[in-house]
Enzyme design. Structure first.
Site, mmCIF file in Angstrom:
data_model
loop_
_atom_site.group_PDB
_atom_site.id
_atom_site.type_symbol
_atom_site.label_atom_id
_atom_site.label_comp_id
_atom_site.label_asym_id
_atom_site.label_seq_id
_atom_site.Cartn_x
_atom_site.Cartn_y
_atom_site.Cartn_z
ATOM 1 N N ASP A 278 0.832 -1.192 0.090
ATOM 2 C CA ASP A 278 0.028 0.017 0.046
ATOM 3 C C ASP A 278 0.853 1.424 -0.082
ATOM 4 O OD1 ASP A 278 0.461 1.022 2.756
ATOM 5 O OD2 ASP A 278 -0.429 -0.883 3.335
ATOM 6 N N HIS B 273 8.393 -5.494 -1.499
ATOM 7 C CA HIS B 273 7.550 -6.252 -2.029
ATOM 8 C C HIS B 273 6.690 -5.531 -3.350
ATOM 9 C CE1 HIS B 273 7.699 -9.129 1.460
ATOM 10 N NE2 HIS B 273 8.842 -9.336 0.944
ATOM 11 N N CYS C 285 -1.201 -1.726 -22.524
ATOM 12 C CA CYS C 285 -0.104 -1.091 -21.861
ATOM 13 C C CYS C 285 0.356 0.376 -22.802
ATOM 14 C CB CYS C 285 1.295 -1.977 -22.103
ATOM 15 S SG CYS C 285 2.868 -1.225 -21.695
ATOM 16 N N ASN D 297 4.491 -4.609 18.118
ATOM 17 C CA ASN D 297 3.566 -5.370 17.368
ATOM 18 C C ASN D 297 2.458 -5.699 18.129
ATOM 19 O OD1 ASN D 297 2.723 -6.959 15.309
ATOM 20 N ND2 ASN D 297 4.506 -8.386 15.526
ATOM 21 N N LEU D 298 1.392 -6.192 17.770
ATOM 22 C CA LEU D 298 0.133 -6.343 18.443
ATOM 23 C C LEU D 298 0.334 -7.591 19.463
ATOM 24 C CD1 LEU D 298 -2.899 -5.401 18.791
ATOM 25 C CD2 LEU D 298 -3.556 -7.015 17.180
#
Length: 247
Positions: A93, A108, A135, A201-202
């Protein structure tokens, strides 16, 4: 201070974007081998496009949260003090950029970009893709794909990532599962180099035992608090250098 931050799906979860390996995550509900490989795209391009069009729509509708904004603030604060933030994300994102981060390494790839499998041209792309999409560079239809790294493909910018990690004074992983390599191996590399490591982190990740420090809780609370602490530390270091200087 040079800080290396690795972010994963957990940092965008509170913006409404799904994680992957948590209960209810995308790869618990969908088969990645049918949706996120070059072979899947060759065999069933319509199905792959439908999946990624839905994800692209989700990104368009999502907004950066307080964790993304805090990292943009950290980038600016470190730069102002002569330091640097190297922000490496596993996410496809664009919420880091929309929150104000200026330099983001997408290992990524990026969902809001498309690439032609025929000529290799890539470009920003916010709309749906289909087998009929031509394209803009070469005119071929059927070869436009999301500019993301699929299973079986090599993550991007690995040399720059390794160099930045080795030069860092602190490694921070935010919202990562610790299950996807090579990113899951970054903490071990940092530890071998004697670099302090911090997991935000959670819940503990698969590599939690390798971190020297950990903060667990929602990213929108934990990340701004940790950024505040870091910026106070950096401010104190700068003030100490100034007060200790001689005319």
């Amino acid at each position: 201070m040079k800080v290396f931050v690795l972010t994963g799906a957990g940092i965008s979860a509170e913006s409404g974007l799904g994680t992957f390996r948590d209960p209810g995550g995308l790869w618990r509900r969908f088969d990645p081998m049918r949706l996120a490989t070059p072979e899947a795209f060759a065999d069933e391009p319509e199905e792959v496009h439908a999946f990624y069009n839905l994800r692209r729509q989700g990104v368009r509708e999502a907004a950066p949260n307080a964790a993304h904004a805090a990292l943009a603030r950290l980038e600016a604060g470190l730069a102002a003090s002569g330091g640097r933030l190297f922000l490496c994300t596993q996410n496809v994102d664009d919420l880091h950029e929309r929150a104000g981060s200026r330099a983001v390494i997408h290992m990524h790839g990026e969902l809001m970009r498309a690439r032609c499998t025929a000529c290799g041209a890539g470009r920003p792309w916010a709309e749906d893709l289909s087998v009929d999409t031509a394209c803009p560079a070469c005119g071929r239809r059927g070869g436009m794909r999301p500019d993301v790294v699929w299973f079986g493909e090599v993550p991007r910018h690995l040399e720059a990532i390794a160099a930045a990690l080795d030069e860092s004074d602190l490694f921070v992983a935010i919202g990562t599962s610790g299950a996807v390599y090579p990113a899951a191996g970054f903490v071990a590399r940092a530890r071998e180099a004697g670099i302090p490591t911090h997991e935000i982190n959670l819940a503990p990740s698969d590599t939690a035992g390798l971190f020297t420090e950990a903060t667990y809780g929602p990213a929108t609370q934990a990340v701004p608090a940790c950024v505040d602490d870091l910026l106070r530390e950096v401010s104190g270091e700068v003030s100490g250098k100034v007060s200790g200087s001689t005319p």
